[in-house]
Design an enzyme around this catalytic site. Structure first.
Site, short mmCIF file in Angstrom:
data_model
loop_
_atom_site.label_atom_id
_atom_site.label_comp_id
_atom_site.label_asym_id
_atom_site.label_seq_id
_atom_site.Cartn_x
_atom_site.Cartn_y
_atom_site.Cartn_z
N HIS A 1 -24.75 2.86 25.49
CA HIS A 1 -24.64 3.57 26.51
C HIS A 1 -22.99 4.04 27.07
O HIS A 1 -23.01 4.79 27.72
CB HIS A 1 -25.16 3.32 27.61
CG HIS A 1 -26.38 3.45 27.98
ND1 HIS A 1 -27.59 3.43 27.40
CD2 HIS A 1 -27.54 1.71 27.92
CE1 HIS A 1 -28.62 2.58 28.02
NE2 HIS A 1 -28.03 1.70 27.89
N SER B 1 -1.96 20.18 14.45
CA SER B 1 -1.83 21.44 15.08
C SER B 1 -1.01 22.10 14.43
O SER B 1 -0.27 22.09 14.11
CB SER B 1 -2.05 20.95 16.94
OG SER B 1 -1.99 22.51 17.16
N LYS C 1 -0.09 16.66 17.28
CA LYS C 1 -1.31 16.23 17.52
C LYS C 1 -1.41 15.28 16.07
O LYS C 1 -0.66 16.25 15.15
CB LYS C 1 -1.93 17.68 16.96
CG LYS C 1 -2.53 18.40 18.75
CD LYS C 1 -3.42 17.47 19.63
CE LYS C 1 -4.63 17.13 19.53
NZ LYS C 1 -5.41 18.25 19.21
N GLU D 1 -14.82 14.81 12.00
CA GLU D 1 -15.62 16.13 12.58
C GLU D 1 -16.13 16.62 11.85
O GLU D 1 -17.88 17.20 12.30
CB GLU D 1 -14.34 16.91 13.91
CG GLU D 1 -14.12 15.77 14.44
CD GLU D 1 -12.48 16.69 15.26
OE1 GLU D 1 -12.91 17.74 15.18
OE2 GLU D 1 -11.93 16.41 15.94
#
Length: 464
Positions: A155, A276, A282, A289
């Site tokens: 969970h 980035s 970043k 992704e």
């Protein structure tokens, strides 16, 4: 010349032709189309349609067509409606009117069903290889981390300690199931070929279909009406692709989270990270992704094609032309993702210190309950008592091992000083040593079985 123009008094409208033609995407089946046609020349000779010399001439001509396509010298024409039309047109240019005999007793309906199933067989094998290579690096990483303890989650909440090798091997199991689906599909549905079914009613020619399809490593379909319209194998393959995509997406989700500095459990190699355009600090796990995002595309291809199939009457219908682009896209998508994910796992750096720092003593609550069970208490009672201990420790901001023994004894006389010996992360994982568990020895057994299986899949590494 079109294969069907005699019935019509005018040429197709240009817009209609563009809609109808499938050459822009089905030309990638040229190898399968030529192979099927070469095999069919033997059936034509057996049926007395062509002589032995003519059959050999047809085969030589077809080999020439294949050579032109392999060397990118083949010139497609605007009149080539599909790959079958293009091959037959060029064959006739090479061997003359004899080329017009090749289609005797054969329809594009059974031809395309055969070609596509053979293409899917090749795609199936390519995906098997790609999966085996991914599974190998998962096993290799797991072997390094059979004693690296990390939080396990349910969970999305911290649950119990596990070893990192156990986490990695859980993905081996997912991809292994995908591999087995591919193998089962290849062994069953992908060997059944439609060639010899004609347009829908079978062939009037007398030849041995088993011998014909044996040349293509196939077996004959049982019912010609079903065979020309059967695209279950496409739906099966789209489902397998979608499941591989789902498993890649789940792996991507873990890696995206675990590489977040707030977790810091893993670090991606610079070659498989992005930055980035505005924030210099970043470090993004973009490839994972994308793997996560493309699962939606793969699922969409499956659901879209099932929707196409659901309303079709028996026999071939032009709707079935929608089968190829969906599966081509799913296959191409996975063959783009899988090598990158494999490289990411192979070069992945796990950070044991970060994993260790994320462990909290409340993850040992089940072990505390097991301690009481070992002393004879029913588990339900133990669960309730430890729940009280956890609540109290949480309110006081202390770990389970910091709860005073006298307070524990007040809840149950079964508590004794040896409870502290139970409440360590190392002992927690080591107690789960039954087959399939997270104990280092159990994980090593999982790895041993996986390595033995990988040895049997050496073909995936020996063949490009």
């Amino acid at each position: 010349m079109a294969l069907w123009g005699g019935r019509f008094s005018s040429e197709p409208d240009e817009a209609m032709r563009l809609l109808n033609d499938s050459l822009p995407f089905d030309k990638r089946m040229y190898k399968q189309d030529v192979a099927g046609s070469i095999a069919y020349t033997y059936a034509l000779h057996e049926a007395g349609i062509v002589s032995a010399e003519e059959a050999e001439t047809l085969r030589t001509g077809l080999q020439s067509v294949l050579a032109e396509m392999e060397s990118d010298k083949f010139e497609f024409l605007p009149t080539d409606e599909d790959i079958h039309t293009a091959v037959e047109r060029r064959l006739t240019e090479i061997v003359g009117v004899l080329g017009g005999k090749l289609h005797t007793g054969r329809s594009r309906n059974d031809q395309v069903a055969t070609d596509f199933r053979m293409w899917v067989r090749d795609a199936n094998e390519a995906l098997q290889k790609a999966l085996v290579r991914l599974m190998r690096v998962l096993v290799a990483q797991s072997e390094y981390h059979t004693h690296t303890i990390m939080p396990g989650y349910t969970h999305v909440q911290p649950a119990q300690p596990i070893v990192a090798g156990h986490w990695l091997m859980s993905y081996f199991e997912m991809f292994y199931r995908d591999f087995i689906r591919l193998v089962d599909s290849a062994d069953l549905s992908l060997r059944v070929l439609a060639l010899g079914s004609g347009a829908l009613a079978g062939t009037p020619l007398s030849y041995d279909r088993k011998a014909l399809l044996g040349r293509l490593d196939g077996i004959p379909s049982d019912n010609s009406l079903d065979a020309v319209a059967d695209r279950d194998f496409v739906a099966d393959m789209l489902y397998i692709c979608a499941m591989i995509g789902v498993h890649l997406s789940r792996l991507g989700e873990d890696i995206v989270w675990y590489s977040n500095p707030n977790f810091g459990y893993i670090t991606l190699d610079d070659r498989y990270s992005t930055g980035s355009s505005i924030m210099p600090q970043k470090r993004n796990a973009d490839p994972m992704e994308l793997a996560r995002g493309k699962a939606g595309r793969l699922i969409g291809n499956l659901t879209g094609f099932l929707t196409t199939l659901k309303g079709l009457p028996s026999g071939y219908n032009k709707d079935l032309q929608e089968d190829k682009e969906a599966l081509f896209d799913s296959f191409d998508t996975l063959m783009m993702i899988l090598p990158v994910v494999t490289a990411i796992i192979e070069t992945l750096k796990l950070n044991p210190d970060k994993m260790r720092a994320a462990l909290t003593e409340d993850m040992l609550a089940t072990d505390m309950a097991d301690y009481l069970v070992a002393k004879g208490m029913p588990f339900r009672e133990a669960h309730h008592i430890v729940g009280v201990v956890v609540r109290d420790a949480s309110e006081r901001g202390i770990g389970l091992t910091k709860v005073p023994l006298d307070e524990l004894k007040a809840l149950s006389a079964l508590f004794d000083a040896d409870v502290l010996e139970w409440l360590t992360f190392e002992k927690s994982v080591s107690r789960r040593s039954n087959f399939g568990g997270t104990a280092p020895d159990a994980v090593l057994k999982q790895i041993e079985i996986a390595e033995s299986w990988l040895e049997s899949q050496a073909w995936a590494f020996n063949n490009p």
